[in-house]
Design a protein around this motif. Sequence first.
Motif, PDB file in Angstrom:
ATOM      1  N   THR A 391       0.844  -1.194   0.000  1.00  0.00           N
ATOM      2  CA  THR A 391       0.000   0.000   0.000  1.00  0.00           C
ATOM      3  C   THR A 391       0.879   1.243   0.000  1.00  0.00           C
ATOM      4  O   THR A 391       2.100   1.166   0.106  1.00  0.00           O
ATOM      5  N   ARG A 392       0.225   2.393  -0.070  1.00  0.00           N
ATOM      6  CA  ARG A 392       0.991   3.639  -0.051  1.00  0.00           C
ATOM      7  C   ARG A 392       1.704   3.840   1.282  1.00  0.00           C
ATOM      8  O   ARG A 392       2.727   4.520   1.346  1.00  0.00           O
ATOM      9  N   ARG A 393       1.181   3.228   2.359  1.00  0.00           N
ATOM     10  CA  ARG A 393       1.865   3.312   3.649  1.00  0.00           C
ATOM     11  C   ARG A 393       3.238   2.657   3.571  1.00  0.00           C
ATOM     12  O   ARG A 393       4.225   3.170   4.113  1.00  0.00           O
ATOM     13  N   HIS A 394       3.312   1.496   2.898  1.00  0.00           N
ATOM     14  CA  HIS A 394       4.585   0.790   2.780  1.00  0.00           C
ATOM     15  C   HIS A 394       5.575   1.574   1.913  1.00  0.00           C
ATOM     16  O   HIS A 394       6.766   1.640   2.226  1.00  0.00           O
ATOM     17  N   ILE A 395       5.051   2.167   0.838  1.00  0.00           N
ATOM     18  CA  ILE A 395       5.920   2.966  -0.031  1.00  0.00           C
ATOM     19  C   ILE A 395       6.467   4.162   0.734  1.00  0.00           C
ATOM     20  O   ILE A 395       7.662   4.476   0.659  1.00  0.00           O
ATOM     21  N   ALA A 396       5.600   4.847   1.482  1.00  0.00           N
ATOM     22  CA  ALA A 396       6.028   6.018   2.252  1.00  0.00           C
ATOM     23  C   ALA A 396       7.099   5.635   3.272  1.00  0.00           C
ATOM     24  O   ALA A 396       8.109   6.337   3.428  1.00  0.00           O
ATOM     25  N   ARG A 397       6.883   4.515   3.954  1.00  0.00           N
ATOM     26  CA  ARG A 397       7.869   4.085   4.947  1.00  0.00           C
ATOM     27  C   ARG A 397       9.187   3.709   4.259  1.00  0.00           C
ATOM     28  O   ARG A 397      10.273   4.039   4.766  1.00  0.00           O
ATOM     29  N   ALA A 398       9.111   3.035   3.120  1.00  0.00           N
ATOM     30  CA  ALA A 398      10.332   2.650   2.413  1.00  0.00           C
ATOM     31  C   ALA A 398      11.126   3.872   1.960  1.00  0.00           C
ATOM     32  O   ALA A 398      12.359   3.863   1.969  1.00  0.00           O
ATOM     33  N   VAL A 399      10.424   4.938   1.560  1.00  0.00           N
ATOM     34  CA  VAL A 399      11.113   6.162   1.157  1.00  0.00           C
ATOM     35  C   VAL A 399      11.872   6.762   2.332  1.00  0.00           C
ATOM     36  O   VAL A 399      13.051   7.125   2.216  1.00  0.00           O
TER      37      VAL A 399
END
Length: 526
Positions: A391-399
């Motif tokens: 999800t976008r939460r995972h992408i945000a955390r990965a960034v």
Amino acid sequence: MNHEDGFVLVIDQGTTGTRAALVSHNGSIVGFAYSEHSQIYPRPGWVEHDPLEIWEKVMLVIKEVIERTKVDPREIAAIGVTNQRETTVIWDPRTGQPIYNAIVWQDRRTAPQIDYLRAHYMDTIKTKTGLVPDPYFSGTKVWWLLDNVPGLRDKAAKGEVIFGTIDTWLIWNLTRGSKDVLTPERGGAHVTDYSNASRTMIFNIQRLDWDDELLEIEGRIPRDILPLPRPSSDRKFYGYTGPEISAKLFNGISIPVCGDAGDQQAALFGQAGFEVGEVKSTYGTGNFILLNIGKSITYSRSGLLTTVFYATEEKTAYYALEGSVFITGAAVQWLRDGLKIIEVSDEIEPLAASASDTGGVYFVPAFVGLGAPYWDQYARGLIIGITRGTTRRHIARAVLESIAYLTRDVLEAMISDAGLRIPRIKVDGGAAKDNFLMQFQADITGIEVWRPKVFETTSLGAAYLAGLATGFWNSLDEIRNNWALDRVFKPTMDPETRERLYRGWKAAVQRALGWAKEVPWAYGID
């Protein structure tokens, strides 16, 4: 003037905007103004700025900060400048008109020249400059301009144009028309400090002067177009504000311009990083980690740069090891403006914190290649580990995690090169306000993160350098006493988890390396 009642004016000219700040004797920023400028992308991998727009923004923010604070210009003891470092400008000193847009430090157009230099002059460049050949630096940008702007090489040979990084451009404009400048024949102070000069790849950091051999091999750059290298805090002063600027901005008062440092060196100075072994990490458009190594030059074996930290005397300098990460905060902007995963940058912290982990996703922000310690101009960004549950939460955390991973890469290299144990990391820059990121930084490195009360340490550093030149501050100890701690982030992650996550990061980086060389047509690479 009673120094305790006065101020130092700082111009902090960055990649995306310009800040003017007034700094008091106790190290407080009593007021600031900020304005963004345009980003110009003519081709994939090319990044430019309009120098005239930047100068207009400088005048705008100076006027705004004086009006907001109601400070009398007679109370301004000095002006200091700090800047995006390698960005390159060439202009006509008779008219003040740039010959071409400023080529920004992020620009990759000189990759072919860098391939040539790496193949034939790698050791020469590293020994003389402390740098690893990369399009990042100014020298090959000047080379490109001389070869590609019609008539420019002839004008350079005739002395009809001059070169400078952004600090030089601003100081020249500030002092234009003043008789009290170090280079009156140029119409303004055509100077740079040793720290900015050391980022050009044509400056000899041992002799603290331009290097004729490097000028020849990097495109036959005429020495006469180069600015005069000076200490970062100059008691001779670079000059005084010119009559037009003094009348327009300072009620006719002529103010000394006497402090100059590249933004990352200024940040370490503003963090009171005066002792050997002090480390700072600035979280901005990119991420820049500096380690004070004192007056002796240490060359990196691990892909770091050796750079001038600062100087307060002619032909004497303090040095630093530096790791330059090109894209960190800019990746957050990309989430906001490119993918539109968030509407404003501040949304990323709660979004990332809402995920317990990245779900196996890693993000490598190699939008313009990778800097230290990889130095791969052909690396490109990737997101790997995506599943149907991402999800976008995972992408945000990965960034956000990628910023901390890249910082650890640099710290590992510093420890190896300098043989020092790093007890703490002093942090600054916009993303240092992000508690999630700062905690993950401590966790993934196993090192305490110290955040100061005043975040704008780049502005502070430039103020301190200018104020030392005029006696506004009398010693480094006086400056050190101004530094105040806001919060310490202590590592809480167990070592096994830390190393497992870091191994995943290293595997992701390997997949990003060299990608643009595999499909050069996709990135406009000839």
